[in-house]
Design a protein around this motif. Structure first.
Motif, PDB file in Angstrom:
ATOM      1  N   ALA A  31       0.818  -1.128   0.116  1.00  0.00           N
ATOM      2  CA  ALA A  31       0.060   0.090  -0.174  1.00  0.00           C
ATOM      3  C   ALA A  31       0.772   1.258   0.049  1.00  0.00           C
ATOM      4  CB  ALA A  31      -0.989   0.092   1.193  1.00  0.00           C
ATOM      5  N   SER A  32       2.221   0.935   0.069  1.00  0.00           N
ATOM      6  CA  SER A  32       3.168   2.245   0.135  1.00  0.00           C
ATOM      7  C   SER A  32       3.578   2.380  -1.172  1.00  0.00           C
ATOM      8  CB  SER A  32       4.199   2.249   1.092  1.00  0.00           C
ATOM      9  OG  SER A  32       5.292   1.118   0.789  1.00  0.00           O
ATOM     10  N   THR A  33       4.028   3.667  -1.631  1.00  0.00           N
ATOM     11  CA  THR A  33       4.550   3.996  -2.781  1.00  0.00           C
ATOM     12  C   THR A  33       5.901   3.225  -3.335  1.00  0.00           C
ATOM     13  OG1 THR A  33       5.562   6.048  -2.126  1.00  0.00           O
ATOM     14  CG2 THR A  33       3.439   6.276  -3.270  1.00  0.00           C
ATOM     15  N   ASP A  34       6.801   3.067  -2.267  1.00  0.00           N
ATOM     16  CA  ASP A  34       8.312   2.499  -2.585  1.00  0.00           C
ATOM     17  C   ASP A  34       8.166   1.064  -2.014  1.00  0.00           C
ATOM     18  OD1 ASP A  34       8.108   3.057   0.151  1.00  0.00           O
ATOM     19  OD2 ASP A  34       9.850   3.961   0.411  1.00  0.00           O
ATOM     20  N   GLY A  35       7.158   0.317  -1.523  1.00  0.00           N
ATOM     21  CA  GLY A  35       7.225  -0.999  -0.927  1.00  0.00           C
ATOM     22  C   GLY A  35       7.725  -0.970   0.470  1.00  0.00           C
ATOM     23  N   SER A  36       7.641   0.135   1.033  1.00  0.00           N
ATOM     24  CA  SER A  36       8.092   0.039   2.559  1.00  0.00           C
ATOM     25  C   SER A  36       6.944  -0.091   3.337  1.00  0.00           C
ATOM     26  CB  SER A  36       8.851   1.388   2.859  1.00  0.00           C
ATOM     27  OG  SER A  36       8.072   2.466   2.661  1.00  0.00           O
ATOM     28  N   THR A  37       7.096  -0.680   4.438  1.00  0.00           N
ATOM     29  CA  THR A  37       6.005  -0.658   5.679  1.00  0.00           C
ATOM     30  C   THR A  37       6.355   0.678   6.483  1.00  0.00           C
ATOM     31  OG1 THR A  37       7.538  -2.139   7.344  1.00  0.00           O
ATOM     32  CG2 THR A  37       5.999  -3.173   5.782  1.00  0.00           C
ATOM     33  N   MET A  38       5.171   1.047   6.934  1.00  0.00           N
ATOM     34  CA  MET A  38       5.300   2.487   7.543  1.00  0.00           C
ATOM     35  C   MET A  38       4.178   2.375   8.624  1.00  0.00           C
ATOM     36  SD  MET A  38       5.698   5.348   4.794  1.00  0.00           S
ATOM     37  CE  MET A  38       4.400   4.834   3.541  1.00  0.00           C
ATOM     38  N   ILE A  39       4.817   3.162   9.659  1.00  0.00           N
ATOM     39  CA  ILE A  39       3.825   3.155  11.106  1.00  0.00           C
ATOM     40  C   ILE A  39       4.178   4.561  11.694  1.00  0.00           C
ATOM     41  CG2 ILE A  39       3.635   0.662  11.577  1.00  0.00           C
ATOM     42  CD1 ILE A  39       5.249   1.097  14.080  1.00  0.00           C
ATOM     43  N   THR A  40       3.023   5.352  12.435  1.00  0.00           N
ATOM     44  CA  THR A  40       3.413   6.209  13.031  1.00  0.00           C
ATOM     45  C   THR A  40       3.041   6.313  14.429  1.00  0.00           C
ATOM     46  OG1 THR A  40       1.157   7.414  12.757  1.00  0.00           O
ATOM     47  CG2 THR A  40       2.581   7.362  10.766  1.00  0.00           C
ATOM     48  N   TYR A  41       3.352   7.083  15.195  1.00  0.00           N
ATOM     49  CA  TYR A  41       3.113   7.141  16.698  1.00  0.00           C
ATOM     50  C   TYR A  41       3.326   8.725  17.122  1.00  0.00           C
ATOM     51  CZ  TYR A  41       3.744   6.176  21.747  1.00  0.00           C
ATOM     52  OH  TYR A  41       3.470   6.037  22.892  1.00  0.00           O
ATOM     53  N   SER A  42       2.449   9.033  17.773  1.00  0.00           N
ATOM     54  CA  SER A  42       2.312  10.604  18.489  1.00  0.00           C
ATOM     55  C   SER A  42       2.097  10.221  19.883  1.00  0.00           C
ATOM     56  CB  SER A  42       1.154  11.327  17.866  1.00  0.00           C
ATOM     57  OG  SER A  42       1.086  12.454  18.540  1.00  0.00           O
ATOM     58  N   ALA A  43       3.084  10.511  20.657  1.00  0.00           N
ATOM     59  CA  ALA A  43       3.092  10.210  22.041  1.00  0.00           C
ATOM     60  C   ALA A  43       2.692  11.374  22.879  1.00  0.00           C
ATOM     61  CB  ALA A  43       4.590   9.692  22.644  1.00  0.00           C
ATOM     62  N   ASP A  44       1.525  11.591  22.938  1.00  0.00           N
ATOM     63  CA  ASP A  44       0.578  12.408  23.435  1.00  0.00           C
ATOM     64  C   ASP A  44       0.416  12.597  25.080  1.00  0.00           C
ATOM     65  OD1 ASP A  44       0.512  13.152  20.841  1.00  0.00           O
ATOM     66  OD2 ASP A  44      -1.432  12.472  20.771  1.00  0.00           O
ATOM     67  N   SER A  45       1.196  13.507  25.667  1.00  0.00           N
ATOM     68  CA  SER A  45       0.751  13.853  27.194  1.00  0.00           C
ATOM     69  C   SER A  45       1.431  15.018  27.457  1.00  0.00           C
ATOM     70  CB  SER A  45       1.558  12.727  27.984  1.00  0.00           C
ATOM     71  OG  SER A  45       1.459  12.781  28.964  1.00  0.00           O
ATOM     72  N   TYR A  46       0.591  15.620  28.440  1.00  0.00           N
ATOM     73  CA  TYR A  46       0.958  17.088  28.881  1.00  0.00           C
ATOM     74  C   TYR A  46       2.306  17.082  29.859  1.00  0.00           C
ATOM     75  CZ  TYR A  46      -3.076  19.438  26.896  1.00  0.00           C
ATOM     76  OH  TYR A  46      -3.874  19.951  26.374  1.00  0.00           O
ATOM     77  N   SER A  47       2.480  15.529  30.288  1.00  0.00           N
ATOM     78  CA  SER A  47       3.562  15.261  31.151  1.00  0.00           C
ATOM     79  C   SER A  47       4.789  14.603  30.707  1.00  0.00           C
ATOM     80  CB  SER A  47       2.948  14.212  32.274  1.00  0.00           C
ATOM     81  OG  SER A  47       1.876  14.946  32.977  1.00  0.00           O
ATOM     82  N   LEU A  48       4.597  14.508  29.319  1.00  0.00           N
ATOM     83  CA  LEU A  48       5.843  13.957  28.524  1.00  0.00           C
ATOM     84  C   LEU A  48       6.862  14.808  27.909  1.00  0.00           C
ATOM     85  CD1 LEU A  48       6.848  11.026  27.568  1.00  0.00           C
ATOM     86  CD2 LEU A  48       5.630  11.315  25.492  1.00  0.00           C
TER      87      LEU A  48
END
Length: 541
Positions: A31-48
């Protein structure tokens, strides 16, 4: 007996992580244009506090123990046996291009085990030090909680290697019952998926071990606890262990919907589900209408529901300058009626964000890149950190400042400085931010081929080459962002806009500062003021 400590430099506060706190987006390799796997992460916290973690690879003598501290609080939980060999880990990716992200769904409170030793954060980083691929990671993660107990609430984990991406959902069994119930589903290579603080695995195949693995008691335990009473083939993990409510839809599933809706036209019909008006759930994964690039993923992490029914830039809450942000709390009350703010993917309280890219056609040392940023995804720069680097850049270094110690050499603080200027005049100032984001990220993409070609000429030297490169790029981005902050302060100081062209401020004929533009407020804002105040501010003569 030598003991290795999982140090508390992961820990930034004595407070627990915020509810509805993280987002993971997922793209299979076809499903990616270049054949890579991709994942994202947003580590959301007012204390981080946003830093880039690092563990060196190592070999450990028999009997070595590892101390475990809860990631969110720093609380000591106990110790476990150390692995004989551990791998180099940079942030949430290891030297074998294995990457792991998470979002917390909490689920049924009675299933939390206060005696467990492994919390969800430690589970991620210990596993990255011990596993080479996604299936191995699932085995390590489920084995650790079975042996030592699971301390946290319900979690959705994204586990990816260069060839496969899996979603693992897990919840404990309550104090006195060690271990967890869980199910892991492989995302098809030609599909995209996501999760955002709401359990997403509904029914799953019971006899397809290539694409689905689960604990032997995941269904029987739910029946025992009274969460489910139907046929095994109709069992839904999400419904049993994390029953849907309004918050689960509007604050959590809506983020998943925004991603799906962007890349699959058939998902538009689920807008009523995203708003909490209907309850028929979205699928775990969908096939996108087109393939996604790395840049698509970076842009999606900057999403505020623009152009959808949940776009909130044009009501009074957005202020005069159409801000896609609201300040906490998430829910508020007027005359006894509860109301809510939207909870988009990009949010002000992020500690760090990343897009992990895993490329099967390259050696591991070169193929894995953690495109890493700190603070709000909409106001950050994704900087390439290769999975084989042996040092982290000074601006991302653990210990360079903390949440209560400002540092002028910390990317987290520089990005917060810039973002908190931008929030108050979003329409004007964010355009300047976007220009520098594009400038820097385009530079990183342009430089990528050359440095990777150099690293491939001598794989034994690749970690050193890529360490130096990653550090230099991070410092370059840091310096440029600091200059951006200085530029914004001058340009927008005291509510005016100083004239500039290509970053150079205009001067008068004598070398002094040119008169600034007194821009005031947009026309519709003035109209609202008059609507509310009548003739109070009318010029009488």
């Amino acid at each position: 007996m030598k003991k290795i400590i999982l140090t508390t430099f992961l820990l930034f506060s004595i407070y627990t992580i915020d509810i509805f706190a993280c987002t993971n987006l997922i793209v299979g390799k076809s499903a990616s244009t270049d054949g890579s796997t991709m994942i994202t992460y947003s580590a959301d916290s007012y204390s981080l506090y946003g830093e880039l973690y690092h563990w060196k690879a190592g070999k450990h003598a028999p009997g070595t123990m590892l101390k475990v501290y809860e990631w969110d609080t720093g609380k000591y939980l106990g110790e476990i046996k150390q692995a004989a060999e551990t791998y180099n880990v940079v942030g949430n990716m290891n030297e074998h291009q294995l990457a792991i992200g998470e979002t917390t769904f909490g689920g049924r409170e009675e299933l939390e085990d206060t005696t467990g030793i492994i919390d969800y954060g430690s589970l991620i980083y210990i596993t990255l030090q011990r596993a080479k691929n996604a299936k191995e990671a699932i085995k390590v993660m489920t084995g650790l909680v079975a042996e030592y107990g699971y301390y946290s609430g319900g979690e959705s984990f994204t586990i990816a290697d260069p060839n496969e991406v899996w979603v693992l959902e897990m919840i404990g069994k309550g104090t006195g019952r060690k271990g967890a119930v869980w199910v892991a589903v492989r995302i098809p290579d030609d599909c995209i998926s996501a999760h955002a603080n709401q359990a997403r695995i509904q029914q799953f195949p019971l006899k397809d071990s290539k694409n689905c693995i689960y604990s032997k008691d995941v269904i029987s335990f739910a029946k025992e606890m009274g969460y489910y009473s139907g046929k095994d083939e109709d069992f839904s993990f999400a419904k049993a262990y994390n029953p849907l409510d309004f918050g689960g839809q509007r604050y959590c599933e809506a983020r998943v919907w925004s991603f799906f809706n962007k890349y699959n036209k058939d998902m538009a019909k689920f807008v009523t589900y995203a708003k909490g008006e209907t309850q028929d759930p979205m699928p775990l994964y969908v096939k996108p209408d087109r393939k996604l690039s790395l840049q698509d993923m970076q842009a999606m992490m900057r999403d505020h529901y623009e152009g959808t029914d949940l776009d909130w830039r044009y009501d009074v809450g957005a202020g005069a300058f159409h801000s896609p942000y609201r300040w906490s709390p998430l829910e508020w009350e007027v005359n006894g009626q509860k109301y809510c703010n939207e909870r988009p993917i990009a949010t002000q309280q992020s500690g760090f964000v990343f897009v992990a890219q895993m490329r099967s056609w390259l050696p591991d040392a070169i193929g894995g890149i953690l495109w890493f940023g700190v603070d709000d995804a909409a106001n950050t720069v994704y900087t390439p950190m290769y999975c084989s680097i042996t040092e982290t850049p000074e601006c991302f270094r653990v210990g360079n400042g903390d949440l209560y110690t400002f540092s002028w050499t910390s990317s987290f603080w520089i990005h917060n400085w810039v973002a908190n200027m931008v929030y108050s005049k979003y329409d004007y100032m964010h355009e300047d931010v976007k220009k520098v984001q594009q400038e820097l990220e385009n530079k990183f993409f342009a430089d990528q081929g050359k440095i990777e070609a150099e690293a491939k000429t001598s794989l034994s030297d690749a970690p050193a080459i890529l360490t130096n490169y990653s550090k230099n790029q991070a410092q370059y981005a840091f310096d440029r962002w600091k200059k951006l902050g200085e530029f914004l302060l001058i340009k927008y100081m005291d509510g005016v806009v100083r004239k500039e062209k290509d970053g150079q401020f205009q001067r008068n004929d004598y070398g002094g500062a040119a008169s600034p533009q007194r821009v005031g407020y947009p026309k519709e804002f003035y109209e609202k003021v008059i609507e509310e105040t009548g003739d109070k501010y009318k010029v009488l003569y």
